[in-house]
Design a protein around this motif. Structure first.
Motif, PDB file in Angstrom:
ATOM      1  N   GLN A   1      -7.450 -37.805  -1.298  1.00 23.73           N
ATOM      2  CA  GLN A   1      -8.092 -39.038  -1.014  1.00 23.73           C
ATOM      3  C   GLN A   1      -7.076 -40.023  -1.027  1.00 23.73           C
ATOM      4  O   GLN A   1      -7.090 -40.878   0.013  1.00 23.73           O
ATOM      5  CB  GLN A   1      -9.196 -39.199  -2.193  1.00 23.73           C
ATOM      6  CG  GLN A   1     -10.081 -40.412  -1.322  1.00 23.73           C
ATOM      7  CD  GLN A   1     -11.523 -40.740  -2.158  1.00 23.73           C
ATOM      8  OE1 GLN A   1     -11.539 -40.078  -3.377  1.00 23.73           O
ATOM      9  NE2 GLN A   1     -12.140 -41.465  -1.946  1.00 23.73           N
ATOM     10  N   LEU A   2      -6.327 -40.209  -2.202  1.00 23.54           N
ATOM     11  CA  LEU A   2      -5.516 -41.319  -2.297  1.00 23.54           C
ATOM     12  C   LEU A   2      -4.294 -41.180  -1.104  1.00 23.54           C
ATOM     13  O   LEU A   2      -3.911 -42.392  -0.496  1.00 23.54           O
ATOM     14  CB  LEU A   2      -4.576 -41.241  -3.637  1.00 23.54           C
ATOM     15  CG  LEU A   2      -3.618 -42.405  -3.974  1.00 23.54           C
ATOM     16  CD1 LEU A   2      -4.241 -43.848  -3.958  1.00 23.54           C
ATOM     17  CD2 LEU A   2      -3.077 -42.047  -5.279  1.00 23.54           C
TER      18      LEU A   2
ATOM     19  N   HIS B   1       1.147 -42.961  -8.650  1.00 23.23           N
ATOM     20  CA  HIS B   1      -0.010 -42.748  -9.225  1.00 23.23           C
ATOM     21  C   HIS B   1      -0.059 -41.821 -10.413  1.00 23.23           C
ATOM     22  O   HIS B   1      -0.561 -42.184 -11.419  1.00 23.23           O
ATOM     23  CB  HIS B   1      -0.990 -42.496  -8.380  1.00 23.23           C
ATOM     24  CG  HIS B   1      -2.375 -42.214  -8.882  1.00 23.23           C
ATOM     25  ND1 HIS B   1      -3.287 -43.478  -8.984  1.00 23.23           N
ATOM     26  CD2 HIS B   1      -3.029 -41.128  -9.409  1.00 23.23           C
ATOM     27  CE1 HIS B   1      -4.473 -42.736  -9.576  1.00 23.23           C
ATOM     28  NE2 HIS B   1      -4.270 -41.522  -9.732  1.00 23.23           N
TER      29      HIS B   1
ATOM     30  N   GLN C   1      -6.830 -35.734 -13.822  1.00 17.50           N
ATOM     31  CA  GLN C   1      -6.586 -35.870 -12.238  1.00 17.50           C
ATOM     32  C   GLN C   1      -6.735 -34.836 -11.516  1.00 17.50           C
ATOM     33  O   GLN C   1      -6.742 -33.513 -12.215  1.00 17.50           O
ATOM     34  CB  GLN C   1      -5.162 -36.397 -11.971  1.00 17.50           C
ATOM     35  CG  GLN C   1      -4.866 -37.580 -12.766  1.00 17.50           C
ATOM     36  CD  GLN C   1      -3.375 -38.277 -12.432  1.00 17.50           C
ATOM     37  OE1 GLN C   1      -2.949 -38.282 -11.203  1.00 17.50           O
ATOM     38  NE2 GLN C   1      -2.799 -38.727 -13.416  1.00 17.50           N
ATOM     39  N   SER C   2      -7.261 -34.601 -10.121  1.00 20.12           N
ATOM     40  CA  SER C   2      -7.490 -33.701  -9.458  1.00 20.12           C
ATOM     41  C   SER C   2      -6.765 -33.644  -7.995  1.00 20.12           C
ATOM     42  O   SER C   2      -6.487 -34.646  -7.727  1.00 20.12           O
ATOM     43  CB  SER C   2      -9.071 -33.463  -9.253  1.00 20.12           C
ATOM     44  OG  SER C   2      -9.436 -34.593  -8.361  1.00 20.12           O
TER      45      SER C   2
ATOM     46  N   GLU D   1      -8.576 -35.861  -5.728  1.00 22.83           N
ATOM     47  CA  GLU D   1      -8.336 -37.337  -6.074  1.00 22.83           C
ATOM     48  C   GLU D   1      -6.732 -37.730  -5.419  1.00 22.83           C
ATOM     49  O   GLU D   1      -7.015 -38.846  -4.585  1.00 22.83           O
ATOM     50  CB  GLU D   1      -8.391 -37.626  -7.640  1.00 22.83           C
ATOM     51  CG  GLU D   1      -7.818 -39.377  -7.552  1.00 22.83           C
ATOM     52  CD  GLU D   1      -7.595 -39.380  -9.200  1.00 22.83           C
ATOM     53  OE1 GLU D   1      -7.108 -40.444  -9.665  1.00 22.83           O
ATOM     54  OE2 GLU D   1      -7.890 -38.389  -9.899  1.00 22.83           O
ATOM     55  N   TRP D   2      -5.907 -37.009  -5.498  1.00 19.55           N
ATOM     56  CA  TRP D   2      -4.610 -37.285  -4.859  1.00 19.55           C
ATOM     57  C   TRP D   2      -4.743 -37.067  -3.514  1.00 19.55           C
ATOM     58  O   TRP D   2      -4.226 -37.941  -2.823  1.00 19.55           O
ATOM     59  CB  TRP D   2      -3.681 -36.252  -5.538  1.00 19.55           C
ATOM     60  CG  TRP D   2      -3.400 -36.239  -7.046  1.00 19.55           C
ATOM     61  CD1 TRP D   2      -3.272 -37.489  -7.603  1.00 19.55           C
ATOM     62  CD2 TRP D   2      -3.184 -35.325  -7.875  1.00 19.55           C
ATOM     63  NE1 TRP D   2      -2.985 -37.188  -9.062  1.00 19.55           N
ATOM     64  CE2 TRP D   2      -2.976 -35.953  -8.947  1.00 19.55           C
ATOM     65  CE3 TRP D   2      -3.118 -33.908  -7.580  1.00 19.55           C
ATOM     66  CZ2 TRP D   2      -2.744 -35.094 -10.192  1.00 19.55           C
ATOM     67  CZ3 TRP D   2      -2.737 -33.037  -8.786  1.00 19.55           C
ATOM     68  CH2 TRP D   2      -2.438 -33.643 -10.084  1.00 19.55           C
TER      69      TRP D   2
ATOM     70  N   ASP E   1      -7.258 -31.587   1.588  1.00 19.54           N
ATOM     71  CA  ASP E   1      -6.322 -31.147   0.499  1.00 19.54           C
ATOM     72  C   ASP E   1      -5.307 -30.108   1.064  1.00 19.54           C
ATOM     73  O   ASP E   1      -4.320 -30.109   0.525  1.00 19.54           O
ATOM     74  CB  ASP E   1      -7.501 -30.111  -0.192  1.00 19.54           C
ATOM     75  CG  ASP E   1      -8.501 -31.037  -0.903  1.00 19.54           C
ATOM     76  OD1 ASP E   1      -8.449 -32.267  -1.108  1.00 19.54           O
ATOM     77  OD2 ASP E   1      -9.312 -30.305  -1.587  1.00 19.54           O
TER      78      ASP E   1
END
Length: 242
Positions: A151-152, A135, A144-145, A148-149, A157
């Protein structure tokens, strides 16, 4: 290797200055003589050297490290830098510079970052982290954050950060930056795009920030990098792109 390292240790005990170039640092490390000391090798072997000999302070940002009785050099062609360093060490800077001029080579280089290449790890076996890596590579120019990563990857976190670092050896934000700089290097080497255009294309809206990050990563500003490595050597570069 044990025989070679034993022979080197014997010569060192006799007062000989030991030297290594590139992967020769592994043989030198076998002697134990660079334990708790700084040494360099080719940037591509740095991680392997550090893992195999954790007590060695591996410093691959330097091309040559003269530690008095032991001198280490980076890549295979760094033997020229090593040779000139030894000439300066034993015969003085004047003789070294005269030798460099006679051989039509530059005085010893001091750093490696501008020659290094980002080598991302994809064979770590963590499928969720691999998906995030893909990604990042595909959308590196986008904002990007961590959220986001995470969640992917389907993780919290905290879990994501731990697993990403374990799999890739870098924090996600550092990894993204390395991907962006890798793409910037390619553009500087192979295209005539202006430096500002290249920065925009990889996600840096602030040209000044791009230049600072590029310099911090490679040891060169983008213009000098293109002059050294670009196929077109920066010819036709718009003045505003410097």
């Amino acid at each position: 290797m044990a025989t070679a390292s034993a022979w080197m240790a014997e010569r060192h005990a006799e007062g000989v200055t030991l030297c290594s170039v590139c992967a020769g640092a592994f043989v030198l490390a076998e002697t134990g003589l660079i334990d708790d000391r700084r040494a360099t090798t080719h940037w591509a072997f740095a991680e392997a050297l550090a893992e195999r000999f954790p007590v060695v302070d591996v410093a691959t940002h330097q091309m040559v490290i003269d530690d008095g009785d032991i001198v280490t050099a980076g890549g295979i062609l760094a033997w020229t830098d090593l040779g000139l360093t030894l000439v300066a060490k034993f015969l003085g800077d004047g003789v070294m510079l005269a030798t460099a001029r006679f051989l039509l080579i530059d005085p010893p280089r001091r750093d490696q970052p501008s020659y290094g290449t980002f080598l991302p790890k994809f064979d770590h076996g963590d499928a969720e982290i691999l998906a995030v890596q893909h990604h990042i590579h595909a959308r590196c120019a986008e904002a990007q954050s961590i959220a986001e990563w995470s969640q992917l990857a389907g993780m919290t976190d905290r879990t994501f950060l731990r697993r990403f670092a374990k799999a890739t050896g870098a924090r996600p934000t550092e990894y993204l930056q390395q991907v962006r700089i890798m793409k910037a290097r390619n553009a500087l080497e192979l295209t005539n795009q202006s430096i500002d255009q290249i920065g925009w294309s990889i996600g840096y809206a602030d040209p000044s920030a791009f230049r600072k990050i590029f310099h911090r990563t490679t040891g060169l500003n983008p213009w000098d990098y293109r002059q050294r490595f670009g196929i077109s050597r920066g010819k036709g570069q718009p003045e505003g792109g410097r």
